[in-house]
Design a protein around this motif. Structure first.
Motif, PDB file in Angstrom:
ATOM      1  N   GLY A 116     -58.103-102.938 -62.744  1.00 25.24           N
ATOM      2  CA  GLY A 116     -57.411-101.739 -63.171  1.00 25.24           C
ATOM      3  C   GLY A 116     -55.920-102.006 -63.285  1.00 25.24           C
ATOM      4  N   GLN A 117     -55.183-100.967 -63.648  1.00 31.59           N
ATOM      5  CA  GLN A 117     -53.744-101.128 -63.871  1.00 31.59           C
ATOM      6  C   GLN A 117     -52.942-100.974 -62.579  1.00 31.59           C
ATOM      7  OE1 GLN A 117     -55.327 -98.321 -64.254  1.00 31.59           O
ATOM      8  NE2 GLN A 117     -54.006 -96.804 -63.265  1.00 31.59           N
ATOM      9  N   GLY A 118     -53.580-100.462 -61.541  1.00 32.88           N
ATOM     10  CA  GLY A 118     -52.932-100.322 -60.241  1.00 32.88           C
ATOM     11  C   GLY A 118     -52.345 -98.940 -60.009  1.00 32.88           C
ATOM     12  N   THR A 119     -52.238 -98.584 -58.732  1.00 33.31           N
ATOM     13  CA  THR A 119     -51.611 -97.323 -58.338  1.00 33.31           C
ATOM     14  C   THR A 119     -50.722 -97.605 -57.127  1.00 33.31           C
ATOM     15  OG1 THR A 119     -52.026 -94.990 -57.788  1.00 33.31           O
ATOM     16  CG2 THR A 119     -53.545 -96.600 -56.847  1.00 33.31           C
ATOM     17  N   GLN A 120     -49.509 -97.057 -57.145  1.00 37.53           N
ATOM     18  CA  GLN A 120     -48.527 -97.344 -56.108  1.00 37.53           C
ATOM     19  C   GLN A 120     -48.778 -96.499 -54.868  1.00 37.53           C
ATOM     20  OE1 GLN A 120     -45.684 -99.541 -56.123  1.00 37.53           O
ATOM     21  NE2 GLN A 120     -45.635 -98.981 -53.944  1.00 37.53           N
ATOM     22  N   VAL A 121     -48.776 -97.150 -53.726  1.00 34.04           N
ATOM     23  CA  VAL A 121     -48.823 -96.473 -52.435  1.00 34.04           C
ATOM     24  C   VAL A 121     -47.565 -96.861 -51.675  1.00 34.04           C
ATOM     25  CG1 VAL A 121     -50.010 -96.268 -50.218  1.00 34.04           C
ATOM     26  CG2 VAL A 121     -51.331 -96.390 -52.346  1.00 34.04           C
ATOM     27  N   THR A 122     -46.796 -95.865 -51.260  1.00 36.03           N
ATOM     28  CA  THR A 122     -45.581 -96.104 -50.503  1.00 36.03           C
ATOM     29  C   THR A 122     -45.663 -95.347 -49.191  1.00 36.03           C
ATOM     30  OG1 THR A 122     -44.295 -96.348 -52.541  1.00 36.03           O
ATOM     31  CG2 THR A 122     -43.073 -95.983 -50.500  1.00 36.03           C
ATOM     32  N   VAL A 123     -45.507 -96.073 -48.095  1.00 32.55           N
ATOM     33  CA  VAL A 123     -45.588 -95.471 -46.765  1.00 32.55           C
ATOM     34  C   VAL A 123     -44.208 -95.552 -46.134  1.00 32.55           C
ATOM     35  CG1 VAL A 123     -46.752 -95.462 -44.543  1.00 32.55           C
ATOM     36  CG2 VAL A 123     -47.973 -96.239 -46.595  1.00 32.55           C
ATOM     37  N   SER A 124     -43.625 -94.406 -45.861  1.00 26.51           N
ATOM     38  CA  SER A 124     -42.301 -94.371 -45.254  1.00 26.51           C
ATOM     39  C   SER A 124     -42.412 -94.321 -43.736  1.00 26.51           C
ATOM     40  CB  SER A 124     -41.510 -93.168 -45.758  1.00 26.51           C
ATOM     41  OG  SER A 124     -42.154 -91.965 -45.369  1.00 26.51           O
ATOM     42  N   SER A 125     -41.426 -94.883 -43.073  1.00 30.47           N
ATOM     43  CA  SER A 125     -41.455 -94.934 -41.598  1.00 30.47           C
ATOM     44  C   SER A 125     -40.800 -93.704 -40.986  1.00 30.47           C
ATOM     45  CB  SER A 125     -40.751 -96.192 -41.112  1.00 30.47           C
ATOM     46  OG  SER A 125     -39.428 -96.232 -41.589  1.00 30.47           O
TER      47      SER A 125
END
Length: 125
Positions: A116-125
């Motif tokens: 697939g083209q990908g999906t962004q996951v961002t986890v902030s602290s």
């Protein structure tokens, strides 16, 4: 080939949960080993989870074991990645992939044929 489209990524806080989806078209995912990988900036793409075409087994690396769960819905031709207790180090672009000719689950990117083209996951602290 099978066409794969990921969705469900986003910005979350550490400790939160998130579920990614990957909708497939062109072929029935129930016939193939399906996997999830991720790639953080400046790092190689790494294995996250995979499910055997029989549905009998799933594999996870130690880094996500106990926190991530992969599943599939053959009727919807969709796979899922449920992520819990997310950490900042889980931040990456997440990709789903299909191994169109494998009999055994591999953790190697080169063994997967469609991406697939990908999906962004961002986890902030």
């Amino acid at each position: 080939q099978v066409q794969l489209v990921e969705s469900g990524g986003g910005l979350v806080q550490a400790g939160d949960s998130l579920t990614l989806s990957c909708a497939a078209s062109g072929r029935n995912i129930g016939n193939y080993i399906m996997g999830w990988f991720r790639q953080a900036p400046g790092k190689e793409r790494e294995f996250v989870a995979a499910i055997h075409w029989s549905g009998a087994t799933t594999h996870y690396p130690d880094s996500v074991k106990g926190r991530f769960t992969m599943s599939r819905d053959k009727a919807k031709n969709t796979i899922y990645l449920q992520m819990s207790s997310l950490k900042p180090e889980d931040t990456a672009v997440y990709y789903c992939a299909a191994d169109l000719d494998g009999d055994y689950i591999s953790q190697l990117t080169e063994d997967f044929d469609s991406w697939g083209q990908g999906t962004q996951v961002t986890v902030s602290s």
